[in-house]
Design a protein around this motif. Sequence first.
Motif, short mmCIF file in Angstrom:
data_model
loop_
_atom_site.label_atom_id
_atom_site.label_comp_id
_atom_site.label_asym_id
_atom_site.label_seq_id
_atom_site.Cartn_x
_atom_site.Cartn_y
_atom_site.Cartn_z
N TYR A 1 83.87 -29.94 4.17
CA TYR A 1 84.87 -29.43 5.09
C TYR A 1 85.52 -30.61 5.82
N LYS A 2 86.84 -30.72 5.74
CA LYS A 2 87.56 -31.83 6.37
C LYS A 2 87.86 -31.51 7.82
N CYS A 3 87.61 -32.50 8.69
CA CYS A 3 87.71 -32.31 10.14
C CYS A 3 88.66 -33.30 10.79
N ILE A 4 89.32 -32.83 11.85
CA ILE A 4 90.19 -33.64 12.70
C ILE A 4 89.74 -33.44 14.15
N ILE A 5 89.78 -34.51 14.93
CA ILE A 5 89.50 -34.45 16.37
C ILE A 5 90.74 -34.89 17.12
N VAL A 6 91.14 -34.11 18.13
CA VAL A 6 92.24 -34.49 19.02
C VAL A 6 91.74 -34.33 20.45
N PHE B 1 88.67 -27.96 9.77
CA PHE B 1 88.32 -27.81 11.19
C PHE B 1 89.17 -28.74 12.04
N LEU B 2 89.78 -28.16 13.08
CA LEU B 2 90.47 -28.94 14.10
C LEU B 2 89.70 -28.75 15.40
N PHE B 3 89.18 -29.85 15.95
CA PHE B 3 88.50 -29.85 17.24
C PHE B 3 89.52 -30.37 18.25
N LEU C 1 90.17 -23.45 14.12
CA LEU C 1 90.53 -24.14 15.35
C LEU C 1 89.43 -23.92 16.37
N ILE C 2 88.83 -25.02 16.82
CA ILE C 2 87.77 -24.96 17.83
C ILE C 2 88.21 -25.81 19.02
#
Length: 130
Positions: A6-11, A55-57, A80-81
Motif C-alpha cells: 500500500y503506497k502512502c503519502i504524509i502531509v 493512504f493519505l495521512f 484518507l486519514i
Amino acid sequence: MKRTQYKCIIVDDDLHFIEVLEEYISNVAKLELIGSFTDPIKAVKFIGKNDDIDFLFLDIKMEISGLEIAKIVRSQVGFLIFVTSHSTFGLEAFGVGSDHYLVKPFDFHAFLRTINSVLKRNRQAAIIVP
C-alpha cells in the motif's frame, strides 16, 4: 484483489510528527512511503501526478487547511486519514470523506489499528502486526 503493498503519502507541517509517521510506516512491511510533505501545494501537485496512492495521512491545521486539501485530492487517494492535534474537527473531517481521524499524539498500535480498521471496512486484507 488483495494488495501486497500500500503506497502512502504524509502531509503535515510538523517535521517531528512526519518522522514519527515515517517510522510507523517503515515498521509495516505492507506499507510503502512514497512521499512526505510539509508544503500542501507540493503535496497536491504530487498527488495529481500519482493515481495509485492508497493512504493519505493529512494534518488539518496547516497554512492551507487539510480540510481544503482533502476536498481537492479526495478522489485521487484510496484512503484518507486525518492526523491532527485538534479533536474538534472530526465532523468536518468526515464531511470531506475521511476514512478515519487520529488525534496526536498516538502510538504505533493506534496507528496499526486504524490501518487495519480501514482495510477491513473496505473488505481488504488487514495488515498483520510486524
